[in-house]
Enzyme design. Structure first.
Site, PDB file in Angstrom:
ATOM      1  N   ARG A   1      31.899  24.544  25.468  1.00  0.00           N
ATOM      2  CA  ARG A   1      32.803  23.670  26.109  1.00  0.00           C
ATOM      3  C   ARG A   1      32.925  22.416  25.308  1.00  0.00           C
ATOM      4  O   ARG A   1      34.232  21.755  24.983  1.00  0.00           O
ATOM      5  CB  ARG A   1      32.557  23.284  27.761  1.00  0.00           C
ATOM      6  CG  ARG A   1      32.488  24.118  28.584  1.00  0.00           C
ATOM      7  CD  ARG A   1      32.403  23.427  29.910  1.00  0.00           C
ATOM      8  NE  ARG A   1      32.296  24.215  31.156  1.00  0.00           N
ATOM      9  CZ  ARG A   1      33.210  25.066  31.743  1.00  0.00           C
ATOM     10  NH1 ARG A   1      34.364  24.910  31.254  1.00  0.00           N
ATOM     11  NH2 ARG A   1      32.740  25.900  32.801  1.00  0.00           N
TER      12      ARG A   1
ATOM     13  N   LYS B   1      48.603  30.883  27.490  1.00  0.00           N
ATOM     14  CA  LYS B   1      48.553  32.213  26.791  1.00  0.00           C
ATOM     15  C   LYS B   1      49.603  32.690  26.897  1.00  0.00           C
ATOM     16  O   LYS B   1      50.567  33.016  27.882  1.00  0.00           O
ATOM     17  CB  LYS B   1      47.558  33.018  27.662  1.00  0.00           C
ATOM     18  CG  LYS B   1      45.833  32.487  27.191  1.00  0.00           C
ATOM     19  CD  LYS B   1      45.010  33.491  27.754  1.00  0.00           C
ATOM     20  CE  LYS B   1      43.639  33.133  27.692  1.00  0.00           C
ATOM     21  NZ  LYS B   1      42.687  34.073  28.094  1.00  0.00           N
TER      22      LYS B   1
ATOM     23  N   VAL C   1      39.527  32.246  24.754  1.00  0.00           N
ATOM     24  CA  VAL C   1      39.446  30.933  23.867  1.00  0.00           C
ATOM     25  C   VAL C   1      38.274  30.217  24.391  1.00  0.00           C
ATOM     26  O   VAL C   1      38.122  30.108  25.761  1.00  0.00           O
ATOM     27  CB  VAL C   1      40.665  30.340  23.478  1.00  0.00           C
ATOM     28  CG1 VAL C   1      41.651  31.231  22.698  1.00  0.00           C
ATOM     29  CG2 VAL C   1      41.311  29.899  24.629  1.00  0.00           C
TER      30      VAL C   1
ATOM     31  N   LYS D   1      36.076  22.813  35.703  1.00  0.00           N
ATOM     32  CA  LYS D   1      35.485  21.909  34.427  1.00  0.00           C
ATOM     33  C   LYS D   1      35.921  21.827  33.342  1.00  0.00           C
ATOM     34  O   LYS D   1      35.922  20.784  32.687  1.00  0.00           O
ATOM     35  CB  LYS D   1      34.002  22.439  34.220  1.00  0.00           C
ATOM     36  CG  LYS D   1      32.916  22.654  35.207  1.00  0.00           C
ATOM     37  CD  LYS D   1      31.813  23.323  34.959  1.00  0.00           C
ATOM     38  CE  LYS D   1      30.787  23.694  36.018  1.00  0.00           C
ATOM     39  NZ  LYS D   1      29.526  24.276  35.319  1.00  0.00           N
ATOM     40  N   GLY D   2      36.949  22.701  33.140  1.00  0.00           N
ATOM     41  CA  GLY D   2      37.775  22.935  31.796  1.00  0.00           C
ATOM     42  C   GLY D   2      38.398  21.617  31.297  1.00  0.00           C
ATOM     43  O   GLY D   2      38.537  21.478  30.179  1.00  0.00           O
TER      44      GLY D   2
ATOM     45  N   ASP E   1      46.528  30.906  32.385  1.00  0.00           N
ATOM     46  CA  ASP E   1      46.431  32.646  31.899  1.00  0.00           C
ATOM     47  C   ASP E   1      47.170  33.375  32.594  1.00  0.00           C
ATOM     48  O   ASP E   1      48.291  33.447  32.292  1.00  0.00           O
ATOM     49  CB  ASP E   1      44.941  32.835  32.115  1.00  0.00           C
ATOM     50  CG  ASP E   1      44.429  34.171  31.554  1.00  0.00           C
ATOM     51  OD1 ASP E   1      45.411  34.940  30.981  1.00  0.00           O
ATOM     52  OD2 ASP E   1      43.366  34.410  31.903  1.00  0.00           O
TER      53      ASP E   1
ATOM     54  N   ASP F   1      35.133  27.379  28.432  1.00  0.00           N
ATOM     55  CA  ASP F   1      33.977  28.126  28.144  1.00  0.00           C
ATOM     56  C   ASP F   1      34.150  29.439  28.125  1.00  0.00           C
ATOM     57  O   ASP F   1      34.953  30.061  28.296  1.00  0.00           O
ATOM     58  CB  ASP F   1      33.190  27.567  29.262  1.00  0.00           C
ATOM     59  CG  ASP F   1      33.380  28.546  30.416  1.00  0.00           C
ATOM     60  OD1 ASP F   1      34.475  28.329  30.991  1.00  0.00           O
ATOM     61  OD2 ASP F   1      32.675  29.022  31.212  1.00  0.00           O
TER      62      ASP F   1
ATOM     63  N   GLU G   1      45.230  20.346  33.489  1.00  0.00           N
ATOM     64  CA  GLU G   1      44.447  21.561  33.344  1.00  0.00           C
ATOM     65  C   GLU G   1      44.579  22.128  31.835  1.00  0.00           C
ATOM     66  O   GLU G   1      45.123  21.742  30.695  1.00  0.00           O
ATOM     67  CB  GLU G   1      45.497  22.613  34.115  1.00  0.00           C
ATOM     68  CG  GLU G   1      44.853  23.833  34.109  1.00  0.00           C
ATOM     69  CD  GLU G   1      43.500  24.420  34.696  1.00  0.00           C
ATOM     70  OE1 GLU G   1      42.695  23.362  34.303  1.00  0.00           O
ATOM     71  OE2 GLU G   1      43.349  25.195  35.490  1.00  0.00           O
ATOM     72  N   ASP G   2      43.319  22.831  31.493  1.00  0.00           N
ATOM     73  CA  ASP G   2      43.049  23.228  30.144  1.00  0.00           C
ATOM     74  C   ASP G   2      43.812  24.319  29.852  1.00  0.00           C
ATOM     75  O   ASP G   2      44.409  24.360  28.724  1.00  0.00           O
ATOM     76  CB  ASP G   2      41.491  23.567  30.224  1.00  0.00           C
ATOM     77  CG  ASP G   2      41.091  24.635  31.071  1.00  0.00           C
ATOM     78  OD1 ASP G   2      41.876  25.089  32.114  1.00  0.00           O
ATOM     79  OD2 ASP G   2      39.883  25.054  31.123  1.00  0.00           O
TER      80      ASP G   2
HETATM   81  P1  IMP Z   1      44.892  31.350  35.553  1.00  0.00           P
HETATM   82  O1  IMP Z   1      44.538  31.025  36.869  1.00  0.00           O
HETATM   83  O2  IMP Z   1      44.673  33.024  35.479  1.00  0.00           O
HETATM   84  O3  IMP Z   1      45.915  30.917  35.104  1.00  0.00           O
HETATM   85  O4  IMP Z   1      43.487  31.370  34.844  1.00  0.00           O
HETATM   86  C1  IMP Z   1      43.322  29.763  34.611  1.00  0.00           C
HETATM   87  C2  IMP Z   1      41.710  29.524  34.744  1.00  0.00           C
HETATM   88  O5  IMP Z   1      40.929  30.536  34.241  1.00  0.00           O
HETATM   89  C3  IMP Z   1      41.338  28.338  33.783  1.00  0.00           C
HETATM   90  O6  IMP Z   1      41.527  26.888  34.483  1.00  0.00           O
HETATM   91  C4  IMP Z   1      40.112  28.607  32.852  1.00  0.00           C
HETATM   92  O7  IMP Z   1      39.060  28.053  33.734  1.00  0.00           O
HETATM   93  C5  IMP Z   1      40.101  30.172  33.140  1.00  0.00           C
HETATM   94  N1  IMP Z   1      40.393  30.862  31.844  1.00  0.00           N
HETATM   95  C6  IMP Z   1      41.492  31.602  31.657  1.00  0.00           C
HETATM   96  N2  IMP Z   1      41.632  32.216  30.454  1.00  0.00           N
HETATM   97  C7  IMP Z   1      40.375  31.319  29.836  1.00  0.00           C
HETATM   98  C8  IMP Z   1      40.038  31.289  28.370  1.00  0.00           C
HETATM   99  O8  IMP Z   1      40.561  31.993  27.413  1.00  0.00           O
HETATM  100  N3  IMP Z   1      38.819  30.525  28.180  1.00  0.00           N
HETATM  101  C9  IMP Z   1      38.250  30.065  28.884  1.00  0.00           C
HETATM  102  N4  IMP Z   1      38.695  29.799  30.299  1.00  0.00           N
HETATM  103  C10 IMP Z   1      39.912  30.675  30.603  1.00  0.00           C
HETATM  104 MG    MG Z   2      39.996  25.650  34.464  1.00  0.00          MG
END
Ligand code: IMP
Ligand code: MG
Length: 182
Positions: A169, A135, A157, A47-48, A107, A163, A103-104
């Protein structure tokens, strides 16, 4: 009143509404130039990414279409799960398309890496990525976004689509909250 003072859990504004708007417009200009004559398919990751996609798409000066895809990586307010799950797919054939995945946040990089692989396997002519924030941490899954809004500190964040346990959101800034257990 400052928006971040309304909600007790949110302690610091990292990116203001104005900063975000300015950066989205810059990215939109760059993307419009890069996709001249290509009519990209913008795929927002639910959803982000729903807010960044809406603002970015409306600032583009090239024709484009919109799709959404939904995955889940974190559940129940920050529990990391081992695998990315595809929850909802796009509604069209992506063969020979120029895809811009929106994408939002990056991480670990896991979600974006998974989605890029998935979409490339669909026969797209190109797959690029546009991410609002990344990040500053070691990215376990090395993936460099083609368009990046901002680098942020490695903390949880919220706002502008992001969220915490489905809350915050629609905050118009990006703000940090107290660290959550992962
Ligand atoms: P990754 O797969 O570890 O890069 O994480 C990405 C997903 O984790 C994003 O699409 C977000 O939905 C969620 N996410 C990671 N960090 C945050 C944060 O600080 N706030 C909110 N959502 C996050
Ligand atoms: Mg996301």
């Amino acid at each position: 009143m400052n928006e971040t003072t309304i909600r007790p859990h949110i302690n610091r504004e990292l990116l203001s509404k104005t900063q975000i708007a300015r950066r989205i417009n810059e990215l939109a200009k760059q993307i419009s130039a890069d996709y001249k004559d290509q009519e990209p398919v913008l795929i927002g990751v639910l959803k982000g990414a729903f807010i960044v996609l809406a603002d970015l798409a409306r600032a583009l000066s090239v024709p484009h279409t919109i799709e959404f895809i939904a995955v889940s990586t974190y559940e129940h307010g920050g529990q990391a799960s081992d695998t990315v799950r595809l929850l909802m797919d796009v509604r069209r054939d992506l063969n020979n398309c120029h895809i811009l995945l929106v994408e939002d946040i990056i991480d670990s990089g896991k979600t974006l890496a998974y989605l890029v692989d998935l979409l490339k396997a669909r026969g797209a002519s190109s797959v690029k990525t546009c991410v609002l924030v990344r990040k500053q941490r070691e990215q376990v899954y090395a993936i460099e976004p083609d368009y990046l809004g901002f680098e942020i500190p490695d903390e949880w964040v919220v706002g502008y689509g992001l969220d915490y346990a489905e809350q915050y959101r629609t905050l118009s800034c990006v703000a940090a909250i107290d660290p959550v257990e992962k």
